[in-house]
Design a protein around this motif. Sequence first.
Motif, PDB file in Angstrom:
ATOM      1  N   LEU A 185       0.830  -1.206   0.000  1.00 35.15           N
ATOM      2  CA  LEU A 185       0.000   0.000   0.000  1.00 35.15           C
ATOM      3  C   LEU A 185       0.867   1.259   0.000  1.00 35.15           C
ATOM      4  O   LEU A 185       0.537   2.253  -0.669  1.00 35.15           O
ATOM      5  N   THR A 186       1.966   1.221   0.736  1.00 32.74           N
ATOM      6  CA  THR A 186       2.868   2.380   0.731  1.00 32.74           C
ATOM      7  C   THR A 186       3.437   2.616  -0.654  1.00 32.74           C
ATOM      8  O   THR A 186       3.548   3.766  -1.125  1.00 32.74           O
ATOM      9  N   ASN A 187       3.799   1.549  -1.361  1.00 36.20           N
ATOM     10  CA  ASN A 187       4.333   1.692  -2.718  1.00 36.20           C
ATOM     11  C   ASN A 187       3.267   2.193  -3.685  1.00 36.20           C
ATOM     12  O   ASN A 187       3.587   2.876  -4.671  1.00 36.20           O
ATOM     13  N   VAL A 188       1.999   1.832  -3.450  1.00 32.87           N
ATOM     14  CA  VAL A 188       0.940   2.379  -4.302  1.00 32.87           C
ATOM     15  C   VAL A 188       0.905   3.897  -4.180  1.00 32.87           C
ATOM     16  O   VAL A 188       0.806   4.623  -5.176  1.00 32.87           O
ATOM     17  N   ARG A 189       1.008   4.401  -2.976  1.00 33.73           N
ATOM     18  CA  ARG A 189       0.990   5.852  -2.785  1.00 33.73           C
ATOM     19  C   ARG A 189       2.226   6.506  -3.375  1.00 33.73           C
ATOM     20  O   ARG A 189       2.169   7.624  -3.888  1.00 33.73           O
ATOM     21  N   ARG A 190       3.345   5.833  -3.286  1.00 30.25           N
ATOM     22  CA  ARG A 190       4.579   6.430  -3.778  1.00 30.25           C
ATOM     23  C   ARG A 190       4.687   6.392  -5.296  1.00 30.25           C
ATOM     24  O   ARG A 190       5.154   7.346  -5.908  1.00 30.25           O
ATOM     25  N   HIS A 191       4.284   5.263  -5.894  1.00 34.14           N
ATOM     26  CA  HIS A 191       4.585   5.043  -7.297  1.00 34.14           C
ATOM     27  C   HIS A 191       3.354   4.902  -8.187  1.00 34.14           C
ATOM     28  O   HIS A 191       3.500   4.839  -9.412  1.00 34.14           O
ATOM     29  N   ALA A 192       2.161   4.838  -7.613  1.00 34.37           N
ATOM     30  CA  ALA A 192       0.948   4.679  -8.428  1.00 34.37           C
ATOM     31  C   ALA A 192      -0.147   5.561  -7.867  1.00 34.37           C
ATOM     32  O   ALA A 192      -1.224   5.077  -7.487  1.00 34.37           O
ATOM     33  N   GLY A 193       0.135   6.854  -7.810  1.00 32.59           N
ATOM     34  CA  GLY A 193      -0.854   7.785  -7.287  1.00 32.59           C
ATOM     35  C   GLY A 193      -2.097   7.891  -8.137  1.00 32.59           C
ATOM     36  O   GLY A 193      -3.132   8.386  -7.669  1.00 32.59           O
ATOM     37  N   ASP A 194      -2.022   7.418  -9.387  1.00 28.16           N
ATOM     38  CA  ASP A 194      -3.193   7.495 -10.270  1.00 28.16           C
ATOM     39  C   ASP A 194      -4.094   6.270 -10.146  1.00 28.16           C
ATOM     40  O   ASP A 194      -5.100   6.172 -10.861  1.00 28.16           O
ATOM     41  N   ALA A 195      -3.755   5.328  -9.294  1.00 29.93           N
ATOM     42  CA  ALA A 195      -4.600   4.134  -9.122  1.00 29.93           C
ATOM     43  C   ALA A 195      -5.936   4.519  -8.506  1.00 29.93           C
ATOM     44  O   ALA A 195      -5.998   5.321  -7.579  1.00 29.93           O
ATOM     45  N   GLY A 216      -3.129   1.158 -11.228  1.00 33.93           N
ATOM     46  CA  GLY A 216      -2.420   2.373 -11.605  1.00 33.93           C
ATOM     47  C   GLY A 216      -1.475   2.155 -12.771  1.00 33.93           C
ATOM     48  O   GLY A 216      -1.100   1.026 -13.108  1.00 33.93           O
ATOM     49  N   HIS A 217      -1.079   3.279 -13.376  1.00 35.07           N
ATOM     50  CA  HIS A 217      -0.157   3.245 -14.507  1.00 35.07           C
ATOM     51  C   HIS A 217       1.229   3.771 -14.134  1.00 35.07           C
ATOM     52  O   HIS A 217       2.070   3.984 -15.010  1.00 35.07           O
ATOM     53  N   GLY A 218       1.458   4.009 -12.868  1.00 30.24           N
ATOM     54  CA  GLY A 218       2.788   4.472 -12.447  1.00 30.24           C
ATOM     55  C   GLY A 218       2.887   5.962 -12.273  1.00 30.24           C
ATOM     56  O   GLY A 218       3.977   6.491 -12.069  1.00 30.24           O
ATOM     57  N   GLY A 219       1.792   6.668 -12.326  1.00 32.62           N
ATOM     58  CA  GLY A 219       1.843   8.116 -12.165  1.00 32.62           C
ATOM     59  C   GLY A 219       1.896   8.509 -10.702  1.00 32.62           C
ATOM     60  O   GLY A 219       1.238   7.924  -9.862  1.00 32.62           O
ATOM     61  N   THR A 220       2.703   9.504 -10.380  1.00 37.39           N
ATOM     62  CA  THR A 220       2.812   9.993  -9.011  1.00 37.39           C
ATOM     63  C   THR A 220       3.211  11.458  -9.025  1.00 37.39           C
ATOM     64  O   THR A 220       3.891  11.918  -9.943  1.00 37.39           O
ATOM     65  N   GLN A 221       2.762  12.177  -8.019  1.00 37.66           N
ATOM     66  CA  GLN A 221       3.109  13.588  -7.885  1.00 37.66           C
ATOM     67  C   GLN A 221       3.894  13.854  -6.610  1.00 37.66           C
ATOM     68  O   GLN A 221       4.015  14.996  -6.191  1.00 37.66           O
ATOM     69  N   LEU A 222       4.415  12.797  -6.019  1.00 41.39           N
ATOM     70  CA  LEU A 222       5.202  12.978  -4.804  1.00 41.39           C
ATOM     71  C   LEU A 222       6.563  13.574  -5.127  1.00 41.39           C
ATOM     72  O   LEU A 222       7.115  13.325  -6.211  1.00 41.39           O
ATOM     73  N   PRO A 223       7.135  14.335  -4.207  1.00 38.71           N
ATOM     74  CA  PRO A 223       8.490  14.844  -4.423  1.00 38.71           C
ATOM     75  C   PRO A 223       9.490  13.700  -4.552  1.00 38.71           C
ATOM     76  O   PRO A 223       9.259  12.588  -4.086  1.00 38.71           O
TER      77      PRO A 223
END
Length: 415
Positions: free
Chosen positions: A303-313, A335-342
Amino acid sequence: MRSTSPRGCVRGFGVGFLLAASVYDLLVADAVDNAVWAPVTVLLVGFTAVLWPVGRRPRWLTPQLRTAVPAVVSALLTAGVLLTDRAHMPFGPGEVAVLLSLLFVAVRHCPWPWALVCAVLDAAALLLLPVRYFRSLQEEVLAYALVGLVLVGLTAGLAAYLRSLDYRRTVAVGETRRAERVAIAADLHDFVAHHVTGILVQTQMARMMAARQPQDLDPVLAGIERAATEALASMRRTVGVLRDTGPEVADRRPVGDLAAVTDLVEGFATPAQRTVLHRDPGVCDDLPYEMQAAAFRVVQEALTNVRRHAGDATQVTVRLACPGDRLEVTVTDDGHGGTQLPEAAHGGGFGLVGLTERVTALGGALHAGPRGGVDGAAGWQVRAVFPAGKQWRPGSRALFNETAHAAWEVKPPAD
């Protein structure tokens, strides 16, 4: 009524033997040449070094000083006999026992290289005792020296063996503490990284909603508050284990089992991401705790990796199943791998490495990869399989080993 321990009995017997042997030394010295002052001086110095209580021993009375000074006094007495006109001066078992005791202390407790120096001084003083009486290297002196060498070898060998055991025990304790701290640090990272990542994602969402939908901000802010509270609670539990203080000291087990997966999944949901938990009825809560904790960490890290690396899920599915004699934990997202994290919040890539070690140490297997290789769907899948049957045994390489587990649940013994 307190019972006497075997160690106390041995210590009492040793002290009694030293006193009896010393009295014999004094009687022999008085009967031979009526010169009691010399053996009295040597025995008093030796008794001070051997029998001074540990709790009342001053700091300046180091092991090297305790073992070197009596040996030097005995050797000086022997040299004085040889350099004067005295016919001979007897020696007895009391001085021999004192020097052997000091040799034992020197080899076992003196720091290196003082151990070698003090041991040589004690052995030399012991081997020179026959010369004090015979005043020459006669056959009797060589026979006494041979017996002395045997006693020196046995005493030094026993002390060296016990010193090696002390060293190995110290190394084992140090490695155990290091393993415990590594395990605790990994637990702290897993919990805090999960919650802080959620805080960051929901904060970004709150900033966007502040301009477009300010009336819907309250659920997002409540999620941020909940994640921050859980992160603080995780850190407080971990620090409490390390410090071993506070009223919560009896609560050693960290949050992390199959029952906690439900709250973990529900707390992950956001207005933009839907989470679903599928738990088969065959999954029971009486599995070994190490396995439940590892399963919880698989879900948490995924779940942490989803937030980090798949924010578009938009949907994350967690499945717990027990086909046959296995426990399967699967986490998938679309998700497709989109993320807006720093960039600094993306992590160093060690989460799945540590997770793989944790799973394989329990005899399981971990797979993480795109879902496209399975059914053509977009997204990512993390799947862990644990042997849950009777053949389950913790692996010898377990990072979450029994010692580290005991650090969570049981107060460690005092050193």
